[in-house]
Structures are given as C-alpha cells and as structure tokens.
Scaffold this active site. Structure first.
Site, short mmCIF file in Angstrom:
data_model
loop_
_atom_site.label_atom_id
_atom_site.label_comp_id
_atom_site.label_asym_id
_atom_site.label_seq_id
_atom_site.Cartn_x
_atom_site.Cartn_y
_atom_site.Cartn_z
N HIS A 145 -8.02 -0.15 -1.40
CA HIS A 145 -8.77 0.01 0.04
C HIS A 145 -7.68 0.92 0.57
CE1 HIS A 145 -11.67 -3.20 -0.87
NE2 HIS A 145 -12.40 -2.61 -0.10
N ASN A 156 -0.56 -3.23 -3.45
CA ASN A 156 -1.83 -3.41 -2.78
C ASN A 156 -1.79 -5.08 -2.18
OD1 ASN A 156 -4.49 -3.28 -2.05
ND2 ASN A 156 -5.32 -4.08 -4.16
#
Length: 252
Positions: free
Chosen positions: A107, A138
């Site tokens: 994201h 991440n």
C-alpha cells in the site's frame, strides 16, 4: 554508502526521457505539482488522490490527509483480494500479477489510515494504490513510518502525506502478466500542521533493512530533486523554503 546510492538514484532518474504530457495538479496542500512532463492520470478516491502511470502500472504519487478525528475510526480492515481500479486504463493490474513474484502488494496510502470510512478502506486496496514492495520493508520500516504518521495526527491534529515509488531506470524489472514495474526506492514526505510546521522527507531502498527511521531521512528538497515533484507548494514561499531545506529531529 547510502548517500552514494541516493546520489546514483538521482543521476539515473534525471537521465530518464520525458514521456507524453502531464496535467496541472490542483487540490489541497497534500497534492504535489509535477514540473517534469509525464503521462499520468490523476484519480480522486474517497480517502486519497493519486497520479497513476500507465507505463509503470503503479502510482507516481499518492497523497492524503490524516486528522485526529479520522484516527478515531473503527472500520475493520478489508479482507478481500486487491482490486483493479476501474479508473485506470485497460489492461488493468490484477491481484494475481503479484502472486509468486516474491513482492508484497505494498500500500502507498495504508489501510490503517482509512478506518474512518468503509469506501475509503476498500479503495485503499485498489491496485492503483499499490507497488511491488520488499516483504521485510512493507511489514517493517515502511510500516513503522505509517504508524508514526498516525501517532502525529493524533498528537498534532492534522498531517499531510504524499508517497510513491522511485524508478532509477526506464527499464525496471517487471512482474505478472500485466508487467508491473518494480521500484528501486520509495519516498514519503510528511507535513505536520502546527504553529511551527514540520516537514519531513524519507527515502527507502526497496530491500530488506531494519534501521531507525532517522537513517532514511533526507530534506524534502532532495525528494523533490529525485522525483520531479513540488510538495506542499500551497504553503507561503518563506515557510515552504524553511521547512524543505532542513532535516529536523524526528518528532516523538
């Protein structure tokens, strides 16, 4: 060594050819202005705005606002597949493009910032808001900075954020049937809205590292030099110049 890597990234990025055209970006303080012409599609979603690259199949940038009120939301995390964004041109990136690639669906605007609205939560899982990201990054230092931004929003009331990938070549590695480009680096810039605004710039290599966040800090001007973007240009010139030329202490 890290300074050398960043310098090389700057040289590679600046040498890339200009592609097509760019729209003028207008909006809130968080929306960057691109002064390098490129093919992009500006997309407005409920909780964030992004500039999508049909060439790289990732965003150039994603920008949003965090507020203390939004941090009080309790919408549960969306549990379905990542979704193609109907506002991007076909052929669209699919969930399976990332499967077996070794990269996370990383994201840019995180789901944890979208708990204030069900639609905003689901739209954060659009693949226009996603880049191939090292798994350790991440879930590690990138996530650590996301949590810091939420903490700052709760403490100071309002935080503006923009982030995205950095490609040091116009022939990056690609994954999946739809050839999603893998970034070499990621950037994030943050503006903490207070009486004396604080501007923060960060650059992360797309690789496994576990380091204090201070190790990733650079001036916002350095991020602008690398990306060809002008951040927080709606600020008064003297304020923008002051906060973007320094690396301040990391707020607690």
């Amino acid at each position: 060594m890290k300074r050398l890597i960043l310098s090389l990234a700057v040289l590679f990025f600046i040498s890339l050819p200009v592609v097509s055209f760019s729209k003028e970006n207008k909006g809130g303080i968080e929306i960057p202005y691109s002064y390098k012409k490129k093919q992009e599609i500006i997309i407005q979603h409920t909780g964030f705005t992004l500039s999508y690259s049909p060439f790289y199949k990732t965003p150039y940038w994603v920008a949003w606002v965090l507020t203390k009120e939004r941090m009080q939301g309790n919408i549960p995390r969306y549990k379905g597949y990542f979704l193609p964004d109907a506002k991007t041109p076909a052929p669209r990136v699919q969930h399976k493009d990332y499967s077996g690639s070794g990269y996370d669906r990383g994201h840019m605007a995180p789901a944890g910032d979208m708990k204030w609205n069900k639609q905003a939560m689901e739209e954060s899982f659009y693949l226009s808001n996603v880049c191939p990201q090292n798994k350790k990054l991440n879930g590690g230092d990138w996530n650590k900075l996301e949590e810091k931004c939420r903490k700052w929003a709760r403490k100071y009331g309002r935080v503006y954020v923009a982030c995205g990938p950095i490609y040091s070549s116009n022939k990056p590695p690609r994954i999946g049937k739809n050839k999603v480009a893998v970034p070499q680096f990621f950037y994030k810039v943050v503006l903490i809205d207070k009486t004396q605004p604080i501007g923060l710039g960060f650059i992360f290599a797309n690789e496994e590292n576990t380091l204090p966040l201070e190790n990733y800090m650079v001036t916002i001007n350095k991020v602008e030099e690398i990306t060809g973007l002008d951040f927080f240009s709606a600020l008064a010139d003297e304020v923008e110049e002051e906060i973007e030329n320094i690396v301040p202490p990391l707020p607690r």
